[in-house]
Structure formats: structure tokens, C-alpha cells
Design an enzyme around this catalytic site. Structure first.
Site, PDB file in Angstrom:
ATOM      1  N   ASP A  47      -1.137  -4.358  -5.609  1.00  0.00           N
ATOM      2  CA  ASP A  47      -0.681  -5.183  -4.479  1.00  0.00           C
ATOM      3  C   ASP A  47       0.001  -6.471  -4.938  1.00  0.00           C
ATOM      4  O   ASP A  47       0.563  -7.205  -4.124  1.00  0.00           O
ATOM      5  CB  ASP A  47      -1.863  -5.528  -3.565  1.00  0.00           C
ATOM      6  CG  ASP A  47      -2.435  -4.277  -2.900  1.00  0.00           C
ATOM      7  OD1 ASP A  47      -1.704  -3.265  -2.833  1.00  0.00           O
ATOM      8  OD2 ASP A  47      -3.602  -4.317  -2.464  1.00  0.00           O
ATOM      9  N   ARG A  81       7.876  -1.052  -1.201  1.00  0.00           N
ATOM     10  CA  ARG A  81       7.894  -2.385  -1.815  1.00  0.00           C
ATOM     11  C   ARG A  81       8.832  -2.496  -3.013  1.00  0.00           C
ATOM     12  O   ARG A  81       9.190  -3.605  -3.408  1.00  0.00           O
ATOM     13  CB  ARG A  81       6.465  -2.816  -2.188  1.00  0.00           C
ATOM     14  CG  ARG A  81       5.647  -3.175  -0.966  1.00  0.00           C
ATOM     15  CD  ARG A  81       4.217  -3.570  -1.283  1.00  0.00           C
ATOM     16  NE  ARG A  81       3.537  -3.968  -0.051  1.00  0.00           N
ATOM     17  CZ  ARG A  81       2.210  -4.054   0.093  1.00  0.00           C
ATOM     18  NH1 ARG A  81       1.427  -3.767  -0.934  1.00  0.00           N
ATOM     19  NH2 ARG A  81       1.685  -4.430   1.233  1.00  0.00           N
ATOM     20  N   GLN A  92      -8.520   3.996  -1.867  1.00  0.00           N
ATOM     21  CA  GLN A  92      -8.705   4.476  -0.492  1.00  0.00           C
ATOM     22  C   GLN A  92      -9.093   5.951  -0.477  1.00  0.00           C
ATOM     23  O   GLN A  92      -9.970   6.364   0.277  1.00  0.00           O
ATOM     24  CB  GLN A  92      -7.438   4.239   0.332  1.00  0.00           C
ATOM     25  CG  GLN A  92      -7.176   2.749   0.529  1.00  0.00           C
ATOM     26  CD  GLN A  92      -5.898   2.433   1.247  1.00  0.00           C
ATOM     27  OE1 GLN A  92      -5.168   3.335   1.673  1.00  0.00           O
ATOM     28  NE2 GLN A  92      -5.594   1.161   1.393  1.00  0.00           N
TER      29      GLN A  92
END
Ligand code: SPQ
Length: 423
Positions: A312, A343, A166
Site C-alpha cells: 500500500d 495504482r 485478505q
């Protein structure tokens, strides 16, 4: 919404997973600043991708959904001022990539997101964009809502602290508005969809190991683009078929770009039975069919360069490890703390409720596998990847598991439970 899941002995079938989320975002964003039409075939119909479409529409881009496709009527590099606030919803990709474009516009834009996105760090893009000449204000210089006053940009040489696609993509987009050659260097290679797609749209981006050399072009050209299946969505079924005895699943037309296939390498290293067939290239991206058969997984150590290639997938890898023989150690994964939820913390606390032997560390987790977990009431923390990972864990848990707030699967995979039922 609560999702109730029963223990399941095996899964079998042939499936397709939905279009890749990262590639869908990019096709819409790059198509918006290209000249001419971009036809996006098989786009991901999920909340995150709709957030991107809404933001680009507010900047004057004509975007239409026609059946399984999106038609983007590109406006060229310079967009229209939006008098409305742009809302990126839950999507970090939407916010960070669009910031790169807004930095080079001739107007000011206000950008916000949902409660989760407002907690995610934006200084990683604010800092280099400010160095390039944009004027950005944010809460504590870091958090949305933020205001970006675009400007004529200067080219820079920028070394990112984290391997983040990103950050890299944001700066690649900003480089299109810069006065010369911009160089971006990352510690490890992050996913490279922007490099591949921007060049496919007529950009001039050269790759030299972990450096991207960005030379501005006067325009990008709208193209037709087919979105391959998302390996991050396939990952749930790769692990499910691996941990459930006598299972066999084929997942067709999945993107197998090297920068995304860490999950396959890890499951194979754990002793998984995975075959890749029918390899081909689709609009610069490699795709294939993946066949997974059940196997006895064993614990391994996962760290270093592979982390950005499976960032991810760590929640679902934690589930695989919870059923593997022996110890799995996941290190160098501190980036997980700044995703839709923390996470590391959310996966450890929820899997513990199911009886897993799992411990949180500073930069990852340590897991000792067990034969079975126990059904429990667990929470997604409104994180789509946590919800889907816990759902797979529930298939090998004795009794019933209830996933609280399971509707967040709409962020990346609205048909997840439908596909799971088919299998
Ligand atoms: O878009 P968002 O919310 O950041 O989505 C996530 C996800 O789990 O779907 C991360 F939370 O994926 C990111 C990924 O972690 C998507 C992405 C991209 O498309 O460029 C890159 C990765 O983030 P980063 O921070 O490592 O660049």
C-alpha cells in the site's frame, strides 16, 4: 472536493497517526464472532471501518461507538440472517474477510460495494470457499454483487497464487467452520494481523514459514484491544520529512509489525534518516515511535519478497523516487492494478502531469528522480492512497497543485490534511 497545496520548504513536529485500518477491521469482525464483549480502543474512524461496522450490524451484531472506542457485543460464530444487502463500500478488506464468515453460516447473503470495489477480483476467494463447500454466485464468477449460501464446510489445503492477507484471512475465518485442519500456504508472507489477533481471541492458528495451520475451535473470546497507529498513514510523513530539507518529524505509537515495515527498509536503503525508539508490544503487535529527518535519497530497485510488506506504500514510494538521485525500479507489483484504482497507471499518469520522469511497466514502474516537480491539476481517481501521495509530491513542486476528488482520503485517513497543516 478540490485540495489546493502550495510548495513547502520543510515540515517539523510531533504527531500521532490514526489507528491501523487492517487491525481495526479485524477487531470489529473477530469481536463480532467471539463470545462476550470486545472493547476496541482508539479505532480508526474512517469510511472503510464504518463499512465493516454496518455490515456486521446487519448480521445482528450490537456495535456501539462510544467516544474513541467501539464496543462489540459478540454473537458467537453463528450470526443472524440479513434481509438487506450488505454494502462493503470501497473496502476490499470488508468484503473478502466477511465472505469467509458468510461461507460458514446457515443462510444466504447478498454482498455488494461501490463502483471501484465492484471492479476488484473476488475469484481469489470464491474459488477456495467453493472448494470448502460454500455456494457463491458472482458477476462473471468474479465480481460483486455476489450471493453466498453458507454451508457446513470441508477443510482444505490451499496454496494461494498471490501473497494476500485478505485471501489468507478470509480462509482463516472460513476454517473456523470447517470439519478439520485447514492449511493455507502463500508464496510470500503477507501481513499477519489475523494470525496474531485470532490467537489472542482464543483461536488455534499455527504458523510454519509461509503456511498457516488452522484448527477449528468451538468459540472465540471477546477481548480488549488497543489499536496502534497505522504505518501506511505514517508513510506519507516518513516520505515528506525525508524529501523536504531541514525537516524533522516524530510519529508516535506506530505499528512496526515486520510484515508492514517494508516502507522503513526502503527509505533507509534509499539513504533516508530514520530512527525507531521506544519499542514495545501492544496486544501482540509491536509498536514504536519513528523519527525521520530530511536526507538526500538515492534511487534503488524494489522487488520480490518485500513487495507484500509495502504494497500500500508503493504510491508514496513512487513520490520519494521522483525526488531521489538516479533511477528507481519497482518490479513484481502487478497486484497494484487491482486496488481501489490501478495504482501503477494512476500514479504514473498523475506524477507525469507534475513533470516527473516516470514510466509504467507491466509489473511496476521506472522513475528517474528530479530536484523539483511542477504544480499541476491532478486527479486522485477516488483512490485515497493516490490522493495522499500526490499531496506530498505537491510540497516539493514549484507553484500550486490542485488535487481533484481529495475527499477520498476519508477512506483511511479523514484528518490527513489537518495533520499536514499542523506540520
Ligand atoms: O481494504 P482495501 O480496499 O483492499 O485496502 C487496501 C488499502 O490501500 O488500504 C488496498 F487497496 O489495503 C489492503 C492491502 O492492500 C488491506 C489488507 C488487509 O487489511 O488485509 C491487505 C492488502 O490487500 P491484499 O489484497 O494484498 O490482501
Amino acid at each position: 472536493m478540490d485540495m489546493v497545496i502550495n510548495e513547502k520548504r520543510c515540515i517539523k513536529g510531533i504527531i500521532n497517526v490514526p489507528g491501523d485500518k487492517s487491525i481495526t477491521h479485524r477487531a470489529i469482525i473477530f469481536g463480532s464472532i467471539a463470545e462476550g464483549d470486545t472493547l476496541v480502543k482508539g479505532f480508526l474512524k474512517s469510511d472503510d471501518c464504518y463499512s465493516t461496522m454496518k455490515c456486521m450490524k446487519k448480521l445482528g451484531v450490537d456495535i456501539k461507538v462510544v467516544d474513541k472506542n467501539v464496543i462489540v457485543k459478540g454473537k458467537g460464530l453463528y450470526l443472524n440472517e440479513s434481509h438487506d444487502i450488505l454494502d462493503a463500500g470501497n473496502s476490499g478488506t470488508t468484503m473478502r474477510l466477511i465472505m469467509g464468515i458468510l461461507a460458514g453460516q446457515k443462510f444466504k447473503t447478498v454482498l455488494t460495494g461501490d463502483e471501484s470495489l465492484k471492479r476488484r477480483p473476488m475469484n481469489r476467494v470464491i474459488k477456495p470457499l467453493t472448494e470448502m463447500g460454500a455456494k457463491i454466485s458472482a458477476i462473471d464468477n468474479n465480481y460483486a454483487p455476489l450471493t453466498i449460501q453458507g454451508n457446513k464446510l470441508k477443510s482444505i489445503y490451499y496454496k494461494t497464487k498471490v501473497a494476500s492477507a485478505q485471501v489468507k484471512s478470509c480462509l482463516m475465518l472460513a476454517s473456523l467452520y470447517a470439519d478439520g485442519e485447514t492449511i493455507i500456504e502463500e508464496p510470500y508472507k503477507s501481513r499477519n494481523h489475523s494470525e496474531l489477533m485470532l490467537n489472542y481471541f482464543g483461536g488455534n492458528f499455527a504458523v510454519d514459514n509461509n503456511r498457516i495451520i488452522c484448527r477449528p475451535v468451538s468459540k472465540l473470546y471477546g477481548r480488549e484491544i488497543c489499536i496502534p497507529g497505522d504505518i501506511s498513514s505514517a508513510a506519507y510523513f516518513i516520505v515528506a520529512a525525508s524529501i523536504l530539507p531541514q525537516s524533522e518529524v516524530m510519529i508516535k505509537d506506530v505499528n512496526i509489525n515486520y510484515t508492514r515495515t517494508g516502507i522503513i527498509d526502503v527509505i533507509k536503503k534509499m539513504g533516508g534518516n530514520i530512527l525507531i525508539e521506544n519499542e514495545r508490544v501492544l496486544n501482540s503487535e509491536p509498536i514504536a515511535d519513528i523519527i525521520i529527518k530530511s536526507s538526500n535519497l538515492k534511487g534503488i530497485e524494489i522487488c520480490g519478497e518485500i513487495i507484500p510488506r509495502l504494497i500500500d506504500e508503493i504510491p508514496i514510494i513512487a513520490v520519494a523516487a521522483a525526488f531521489a538521485d538516479g533511477k528507481t525500479v519497482i518490479k513484481n507489483a502487478e497486484e497494484l492494478k487491482v486496488k481501489e484504482s490501478n495504482r501503477i497507471n494512476t500514479m504514473v499518469s498523475e506524477l507525469k502531469k507534475m513533470g516527473a520522469d516516470i514510466t509504467e511497466t507491466n509489473d511496476g514502474m521506472v522513475i528517474y528522480g528530479k530536484e523539483y516537480l511542477n504544480g499541476a491539476v491532478v486527479n486522485s481517481h477516488n483512490d485515497h492512497r493516490v490522493a495522499m501521495s500526490l499531496s506530498i509530491a505537491a510540497l516539493r513542486a514549484k507553484g500550486i497543485t490542485t488535487i481533484k476528488n481529495a475527499e477520498c482520503t476519508n477512506i483511511s485517513y479523514p484528518d490527513f490534511y489537518k495533520t499536514l497543516n499542523v506540520l
